[in-house]
Write an enzyme that holds these catalytic residues in place. Structure first.
Site, mmCIF file in Angstrom:
data_model
loop_
_atom_site.group_PDB
_atom_site.id
_atom_site.type_symbol
_atom_site.label_atom_id
_atom_site.label_comp_id
_atom_site.label_asym_id
_atom_site.label_seq_id
_atom_site.Cartn_x
_atom_site.Cartn_y
_atom_site.Cartn_z
ATOM 1 N N SER A 22 0.886 -1.174 0.000
ATOM 2 C CA SER A 22 0.000 0.000 0.000
ATOM 3 C C SER A 22 0.911 1.207 0.000
ATOM 4 O O SER A 22 2.031 1.151 0.531
ATOM 5 C CB SER A 22 -0.887 0.050 1.254
ATOM 6 O OG SER A 22 -1.507 1.316 1.390
ATOM 7 N N TYR A 60 -3.059 0.085 10.519
ATOM 8 C CA TYR A 60 -2.844 -0.205 9.103
ATOM 9 C C TYR A 60 -1.543 0.402 8.621
ATOM 10 O O TYR A 60 -0.709 -0.284 7.994
ATOM 11 C CB TYR A 60 -4.019 0.336 8.292
ATOM 12 C CG TYR A 60 -3.931 0.077 6.815
ATOM 13 C CD1 TYR A 60 -4.173 -1.190 6.297
ATOM 14 C CD2 TYR A 60 -3.621 1.100 5.921
ATOM 15 C CE1 TYR A 60 -4.106 -1.442 4.934
ATOM 16 C CE2 TYR A 60 -3.551 0.860 4.561
ATOM 17 C CZ TYR A 60 -3.798 -0.405 4.073
ATOM 18 O OH TYR A 60 -3.724 -0.646 2.711
#
Length: 254
Positions: A132, A145
């Site tokens: 990501s 995250y």
């Protein structure tokens, strides 16, 4: 066609939808033999039937042996794609932090531990980590995250620098917003930061295959992330001030 994957035995975790399903479809279209993994057995089976692959549902941390058997004894490419988009701050429950760490980092470590010895013995193997842009930068409103995606990127980087001279290829995919269920779950933070430039899962697969063809480690489906990453490294305080401005904008809209 990318010759490097034609006929290869490929495993894609978290492939019941989103980026994982797009990767599975693209590998199959390129002539690979694909194991489709997902916690949701029905979704894994549906994608496998669609592409002529093999469904191996279950926890991504523990499917290497079953996937290897399903592929006739050899995994050539492993896509560590399964992930959780845990939001929250430092105050998030420790169970949230533990799940994010386990899925976003340790599942990659466990897969590599199971695969690397065989790859070293034969002198080839390919590990694809869906990270990501949060692993290069960060994401407002999502400390678990962001932190664990930094860990996933660091592990992929370590694998590459440690084993590239011994035939192991590593790719780290770092997109920003992708139109998936995970993006929908990011709420107002995702609406502000990610949705305006969100791309389709198939665009991520296209970027990976371009990177495989060019033998690149870092895969940026959003090319502008390279500039953000350079700005972060070149002037951290200015970059943090900009991100804090976005944080304040998000807080004002809440």
């Amino acid at each position: 066609m990318v010759e490097a994957v034609r006929g290869a035995g490929v495993v894609v975790t978290g492939a019941g939808g989103g980026i994982g399903a797009a990767l599975a479809r693209r590998f199959a279209a390129e002539g690979a033999r694909v194991v489709v993994n997902d916690l949701d057995a029905d979704r894994a089976k549906a994608v496998a039937e669609e592409i002529g692959g093999i469904a191996v549902p279950g926890d991504a941390s523990a499917i290497v042996d079953d996937a290897r058997e399903a592929l006739g004894g050899t995994v050539d490419v492993y896509c560590a794609n399964a992930g959780v988009g845990s939001g929250g701050s430092e105050a998030a429950d420790e169970s949230v932090w533990a799940l994010a760490w386990d899925v976003n980092v340790m599942a990659h470590v466990r897969a590599a531990h199971a695969l690397i010895p065989g790859w070293l013995e034969r002198g080839s193997g390919r590990f694809v980590s869906t990270v990501s842009a949060a692993g290069l930068l960060t994401m407002i409103g999502a400390a678990p995250y962001s932190v664990t995606k930094h860990g996933a990127y660091a592990f992929a980087e370590w694998l590459s620098l440690t084993y590239r001279h011994r035939g192991i290829k590593v790719h780290a995919i770092c997109p920003q917003g992708v139109r998936t269920d995970m993006l929908d779950a990011t709420g107002t933070a995702g609406d502000l930061v990610l949705k305006p430039t969100a791309i389709e899962p198939r665009d991520v697969a296209d970027a990976l295959f371009e990177g495989i063809a060019q033998d690149r480690f870092l895969i940026l489906p959003h090319p502008e992330v390279a500039g953000y990453y350079q700005a972060r490294a070149g002037d951290p305080d200015r970059w943090l001030a900009t991100m804090n401005h976005i944080q304040q904008k998000w807080e004002a809209a809440e």
